[in-house]
Write a protein that holds these residues in place. Structure first.
Motif, mmCIF file in Angstrom:
data_model
loop_
_atom_site.group_PDB
_atom_site.id
_atom_site.type_symbol
_atom_site.label_atom_id
_atom_site.label_comp_id
_atom_site.label_asym_id
_atom_site.label_seq_id
_atom_site.Cartn_x
_atom_site.Cartn_y
_atom_site.Cartn_z
ATOM 1 N N LYS A 20 35.231 39.165 51.656
ATOM 2 C CA LYS A 20 34.893 40.566 51.500
ATOM 3 C C LYS A 20 33.446 40.837 51.024
ATOM 4 O O LYS A 20 32.586 41.497 51.498
ATOM 5 N N ASP A 53 40.485 29.624 56.645
ATOM 6 C CA ASP A 53 39.259 30.157 56.093
ATOM 7 C C ASP A 53 38.168 30.532 57.067
ATOM 8 O O ASP A 53 37.574 31.629 57.216
ATOM 9 N N ALA A 238 42.091 37.260 37.728
ATOM 10 C CA ALA A 238 41.546 37.024 39.052
ATOM 11 C C ALA A 238 42.107 38.616 40.054
ATOM 12 O O ALA A 238 42.996 39.147 39.425
ATOM 13 N N VAL A 239 41.273 38.861 40.853
ATOM 14 C CA VAL A 239 41.682 40.115 41.477
ATOM 15 C C VAL A 239 42.790 39.911 42.318
ATOM 16 O O VAL A 239 43.765 40.571 42.676
HETATM 17 P P1 GDP Z 1 41.602 32.689 49.414
HETATM 18 O O1 GDP Z 1 40.689 31.274 50.078
HETATM 19 O O2 GDP Z 1 42.159 33.495 50.562
HETATM 20 O O3 GDP Z 1 42.369 32.410 48.350
HETATM 21 O O4 GDP Z 1 40.440 33.366 48.981
HETATM 22 P P2 GDP Z 1 38.869 33.047 48.425
HETATM 23 O O5 GDP Z 1 38.980 31.622 47.534
HETATM 24 O O6 GDP Z 1 37.824 33.286 49.036
HETATM 25 O O7 GDP Z 1 38.872 34.061 47.112
HETATM 26 C C1 GDP Z 1 39.841 34.249 46.243
HETATM 27 C C2 GDP Z 1 39.080 34.891 44.854
HETATM 28 O O8 GDP Z 1 38.420 35.828 45.115
HETATM 29 C C3 GDP Z 1 40.059 35.078 43.778
HETATM 30 O O9 GDP Z 1 39.767 34.422 42.456
HETATM 31 C C4 GDP Z 1 39.760 36.716 43.387
HETATM 32 O O10 GDP Z 1 39.659 37.029 42.144
HETATM 33 C C5 GDP Z 1 38.499 36.792 44.056
HETATM 34 N N1 GDP Z 1 38.279 38.392 44.550
HETATM 35 C C6 GDP Z 1 39.110 38.917 45.705
HETATM 36 N N2 GDP Z 1 38.786 40.010 45.543
HETATM 37 C C7 GDP Z 1 37.548 40.219 44.785
HETATM 38 C C8 GDP Z 1 36.887 41.257 44.312
HETATM 39 O O11 GDP Z 1 36.721 42.519 44.999
HETATM 40 N N3 GDP Z 1 35.804 41.133 43.437
HETATM 41 C C9 GDP Z 1 35.531 39.865 42.961
HETATM 42 N N4 GDP Z 1 34.847 39.719 41.854
HETATM 43 N N5 GDP Z 1 36.401 38.824 43.259
HETATM 44 C C10 GDP Z 1 37.494 39.105 44.076
#
Ligand code: GDP
Ligand code: FO1
Length: 325
Positions: A20, A53, A238-239
């Motif tokens: 994002k 990823d 966490a979001v």
């Molecule tokens: P995954 O690998 O698909 O699980 O995703 P990531 O590890 O890249 O991201 C997961 C983390 O992103 C979680 O801890 C969420 O809290 C955080 N996250 C998701 N959306 C947001 C957002 O809009 N703002 C913030 N600050 N954190 C986010």
């Protein structure tokens, strides 16, 4: 060309949460952005090489990601999965019909000797992604979660078991024999580099595998540019996903201080959400307080802009040689 227009940035990211912010950064920077992506989640499934990823980053930056899940492709069809189910095949990991083409093409290229990096570059070009998307390494690294119910390969923990088993430790098999690719090192030592942004990905599951590669942490620090992290925690939650659950299971407090401490020695500043503004005094490094909840594209671009401005502020404060460790 102005100085700002020649500046480059590197973002470290995992999957959905990190992508994002990467999208916001890509909107501002285009080809001046390099996204270094976790490949600890990669695995072989149904004879295919899956790199979730990397694909999440590619699909998000290409504007073809499924907006409901944040992974896979939008407007997807599921004929393959339905047919597989009828045959009694494994259906716990959902591969959509168009997504399947990515996995088949990646697998074919890797089998004929291409590297993960060149395969990713090819996919990015075909999908029309302007930013540079790079797997963290061309060597295999596999995230493994030691749980109270035994050791689980990452996708079995994350998708099949829905992160339900209590985590005791997280390992990155193969990391000690891996190394950052020349392309990653080149991005981190580019003369125009002006900052490294650690996206709000899960620090333990998504960013740690990147940092576990010998030489990666050193290359980030040796860049001499400000390194800023966006906290994935907002108001103690966490979001999305298991970040807070894992922090509890590892015996950590579930706040921004724990995120800052986790990245101690790597980052020069942290970006936290406005709802945590009262925590600033307890943080041991420079802080930017802003809206970090990215619901819309405008939110993503605004947060990206705040990250770039934070890098510029930190850069003005501390001369580069003093930041180098
Ligand atoms: P995954 O690998 O698909 O699980 O995703 P990531 O590890 O890249 O991201 C997961 C983390 O992103 C979680 O801890 C969420 O809290 C955080 N996250 C998701 N959306 C947001 C957002 O809009 N703002 C913030 N600050 N954190 C986010
Ligand atoms: N996540 C799920 O929760 N369930 C799935 O069936 C699933 C399939 C999938 C297929 C391709 C892909 O690129 C990603 C997929 N993901 C799925 C997401 C992925 O497993 C995780 O979000 C990441 O590995 C964590 O970063």
């Amino acid at each position: 060309m102005t100085r700002a227009a020649s500046q480059t940035f590197v973002a470290l990211t995992g999957g959905v949460g990190g992508a994002k912010l990467a999208l916001g950064l890509a909107n501002l920077l285009g080809e001046r952005l390099t996204v270094v992506v976790n490949t600890g989640d990669d695995f072989e499934h149904l004879g295919l090489y899956i790199s979730p990823d990397v694909d999440t980053a590619l699909y998000t930056l290409a504007g073809v990601v499924n907006p409901l899940t944040g992974w896979g492709r939008r407007d997807e069809t599921w004929t393959f999965m339905q047919a597989l189910q009828e045959l009694g095949g494994p259906t716990w990991f959902k591969l959509g019909d168009s997504d399947l083409a990515t996995h088949v093409d990646r697998t074919r290229r890797l089998r004929s000797g291409a590297t993960p990096t060149s395969t990713c570059t090819h996919l990015a070009a075909r999908l029309g992604v302007a930013a540079r998307v790079l797997p963290m390494s061309d060597r295999p690294v596999r995230t493994v979660v030691d749980t109270e119910e035994g050791t689980l390969a990452f996708q079995k923990y994350f998708v099949r078991e829905q992160c339900r088993p209590v985590a005791k430790a997280i390992r990155f098999d193969g990391a000690s024999a891996a190394k950052p690719t020349p392309q990653v090192i080149e991005a981190l030592s580019a003369p125009g580099l002006a900052g490294v942004i650690v996206c709000p990905s899960n620090p333990w599951l998504s960013i740690d595998p990147i940092l576990a590669i010998p030489g990666m942490r050193e290359a980030v620090r040796a860049s001499g540019v400000p390194v800023v992290a966006v906290s994935p925690i907002i108001a103690g939650k966490a979001v999305k996903g298991p970040t807070v659950k894992i922090m509890r299971e590892l015996g950590l407090t579930t706040d921004n201080r724990a995120i800052a401490d986790h990245y101690a020695g790597l980052i020069d500043g942290i970006v936290i959400d406005g709802s945590d503004a009262d925590a600033v005094g307890g943080l041991p490094l420079p802080v930017t307080v802003t809206n970090t909840l990215m619901r819309t594209l405008d939110d993503k671009i605004a947060l990206a802009r705040d990250c770039l401005a934070f890098c510029s502020r930190l850069s003005a404060r501390t001369p580069a040689p003093e930041r180098r460790r």
